[in-house]
Design a protein around this motif. Structure first.
Motif, PDB file in Angstrom:
ATOM      1  N   LEU A  47       0.854  -1.185   0.000  1.00  0.00           N
ATOM      2  CA  LEU A  47       0.000   0.000   0.000  1.00  0.00           C
ATOM      3  C   LEU A  47       0.891   1.237   0.000  1.00  0.00           C
ATOM      4  O   LEU A  47       1.933   1.252   0.663  1.00  0.00           O
ATOM      5  CB  LEU A  47      -0.898   0.019   1.237  1.00  0.00           C
ATOM      6  N   ARG A  48       0.490   2.261  -0.734  1.00  0.00           N
ATOM      7  CA  ARG A  48       1.261   3.510  -0.730  1.00  0.00           C
ATOM      8  C   ARG A  48       1.368   4.033   0.698  1.00  0.00           C
ATOM      9  O   ARG A  48       0.399   3.988   1.459  1.00  0.00           O
ATOM     10  CB  ARG A  48       0.563   4.564  -1.594  1.00  0.00           C
ATOM     11  N   TYR A  49       2.554   4.538   1.026  1.00  0.00           N
ATOM     12  CA  TYR A  49       2.735   5.037   2.381  1.00  0.00           C
ATOM     13  C   TYR A  49       1.867   6.268   2.638  1.00  0.00           C
ATOM     14  O   TYR A  49       1.480   6.518   3.776  1.00  0.00           O
ATOM     15  CB  TYR A  49       4.211   5.327   2.640  1.00  0.00           C
ATOM     16  N   GLU A  50       1.527   7.004   1.586  1.00  0.00           N
ATOM     17  CA  GLU A  50       0.613   8.145   1.763  1.00  0.00           C
ATOM     18  C   GLU A  50      -0.749   7.670   2.264  1.00  0.00           C
ATOM     19  O   GLU A  50      -1.419   8.353   3.036  1.00  0.00           O
ATOM     20  CB  GLU A  50       0.439   8.907   0.439  1.00  0.00           C
ATOM     21  N   TYR A  51      -1.157   6.523   1.816  1.00  0.00           N
ATOM     22  CA  TYR A  51      -2.436   5.950   2.257  1.00  0.00           C
ATOM     23  C   TYR A  51      -2.373   5.589   3.742  1.00  0.00           C
ATOM     24  O   TYR A  51      -3.289   5.887   4.506  1.00  0.00           O
ATOM     25  CB  TYR A  51      -2.708   4.704   1.413  1.00  0.00           C
ATOM     26  N   LEU A  52      -1.265   4.976   4.148  1.00  0.00           N
ATOM     27  CA  LEU A  52      -1.105   4.634   5.564  1.00  0.00           C
ATOM     28  C   LEU A  52      -1.044   5.902   6.412  1.00  0.00           C
ATOM     29  O   LEU A  52      -1.641   5.961   7.490  1.00  0.00           O
ATOM     30  CB  LEU A  52       0.172   3.807   5.776  1.00  0.00           C
ATOM     31  N   GLU A  53      -0.335   6.902   5.922  1.00  0.00           N
ATOM     32  CA  GLU A  53      -0.219   8.159   6.671  1.00  0.00           C
ATOM     33  C   GLU A  53      -1.575   8.837   6.780  1.00  0.00           C
ATOM     34  O   GLU A  53      -1.897   9.449   7.807  1.00  0.00           O
ATOM     35  CB  GLU A  53       0.812   9.065   5.988  1.00  0.00           C
ATOM     36  N   TYR A  54      -2.383   8.728   5.753  1.00  0.00           N
ATOM     37  CA  TYR A  54      -3.738   9.284   5.792  1.00  0.00           C
ATOM     38  C   TYR A  54      -4.556   8.585   6.884  1.00  0.00           C
ATOM     39  O   TYR A  54      -5.227   9.231   7.699  1.00  0.00           O
ATOM     40  CB  TYR A  54      -4.404   9.087   4.421  1.00  0.00           C
ATOM     41  N   ALA A  84       5.626   7.826   7.444  1.00  0.00           N
ATOM     42  CA  ALA A  84       5.752   8.746   8.585  1.00  0.00           C
ATOM     43  C   ALA A  84       4.643   8.504   9.600  1.00  0.00           C
ATOM     44  O   ALA A  84       3.478   8.304   9.237  1.00  0.00           O
ATOM     45  CB  ALA A  84       5.700  10.182   8.084  1.00  0.00           C
ATOM     46  N   GLY A  85       5.026   8.504  10.865  1.00  0.00           N
ATOM     47  CA  GLY A  85       4.033   8.341  11.918  1.00  0.00           C
ATOM     48  C   GLY A  85       3.568   6.909  12.113  1.00  0.00           C
ATOM     49  O   GLY A  85       2.694   6.635  12.926  1.00  0.00           O
ATOM     50  N   CYS A  86       4.152   5.995  11.349  1.00  0.00           N
ATOM     51  CA  CYS A  86       3.769   4.579  11.420  1.00  0.00           C
ATOM     52  C   CYS A  86       5.000   3.774  11.848  1.00  0.00           C
ATOM     53  O   CYS A  86       6.126   4.234  11.731  1.00  0.00           O
ATOM     54  CB  CYS A  86       3.279   4.076  10.069  1.00  0.00           C
TER      55      CYS A  86
END
Ligand SMILES: [Zn+2]
Length: 221
Positions: A47-54, A84-86
């Motif tokens: 999964l895109r890391y932007e998705y996880l960050e969201y 980030a943040g994960c």
């Protein structure tokens, strides 16, 4: 015992597990508070890391992830290879809200230059790196592990004969050794392959295919 609108009567920890495919629906459901009872997010990779960050920004809970075979090389020094943040759980362990977690990223090697891909032997060597932490858990908590998080399925469970979807035997070994109550994985798009989504390994571990997302409640120990 608590009560929550979406979850009904609940007693355990509520987890949003995601893997492999971004679900457009989540972009609407999260702001609506649909997942407001979630206490932890787990990503099984690809999964895109932007998705996880969201997700972690909106739900404001801990997010643990392992990289999949379509993610950037997590060994890279680049910060782009981190969400980030994960928390990257690959070859790591964590104790979160009393739940013992361990992670194992990647899949079977099916391309020579593939990212986060391992032969069966390489996977065993990687899995062995988890043993000291799992031993410490056993000494400290009386059990090695509650939830194993991987991208790949185990060998012979939820996998198939194709080169890219063969499971890793090292995961079976970890499950045998730890007796984890749950194993969450991705990589297998069960809707296309028409495979079952849940299985029971050796009578001790619930093996759950997370793709593309699912809500899981784990009983307290
Ligand atoms: Zn994959």
């Amino acid at each position: 015992m608590r009560r929550n609108g979406y979850w009904g009567t609940i007693t355990g920890m509520k987890i949003l597990a995601v893997s492999d495919q971004e679900v457009e629906q989540i972009y609407d459901l999260v702001p609506q508070g649909f997942f407001s009872g979630i206490e932890m997010i787990i990503s099984c990779g690809d999964l895109r890391y932007e998705y996880l960050e969201y997700l972690v920004t909106l739900l404001n809970v801990d997010l643990y992830y392992v990289p999949g075979n379509h993610d950037l090389d997590y060994n890279s020094d680049s910060t782009a290879a981190r969400a980030a943040g994960c928390t990257n759980l690959d070859l790591g362990t964590a104790c979160s809200k009393g739940l013992l977690l361990a992670g194992f990223g990647g899949s079977i090697k099916y391309r020579p230059e593939g990212t986060n891909q391992y032969t069966q032997t390489e996977a065993f060597l990687r899995a062995a790196m988890l043993l000291p932490s799992l031993w410490r858990n056993r000494l400290r908590y009386g059990r090695a592990l509650d939830v194993l998080v991987t991208h790949s399925p185990p060998y012979g469970v939820h996998d198939d004969e194709s080169r890219s979807h063969r499971g890793l035997k090292a995961i079976n070994w970890l499950l045998d050794w730890t007796k984890a109550r749950y194993h969450l994985h991705g990589h297998i798009h069960f809707i296309q392959s028409n495979l079952a989504r849940d299985a029971l390994w050796q009578g001790t571990t619930s093996v759950l295919n997370v793709y593309p997302y699912r809500l899981i409640e784990i009983e307290n120990v």
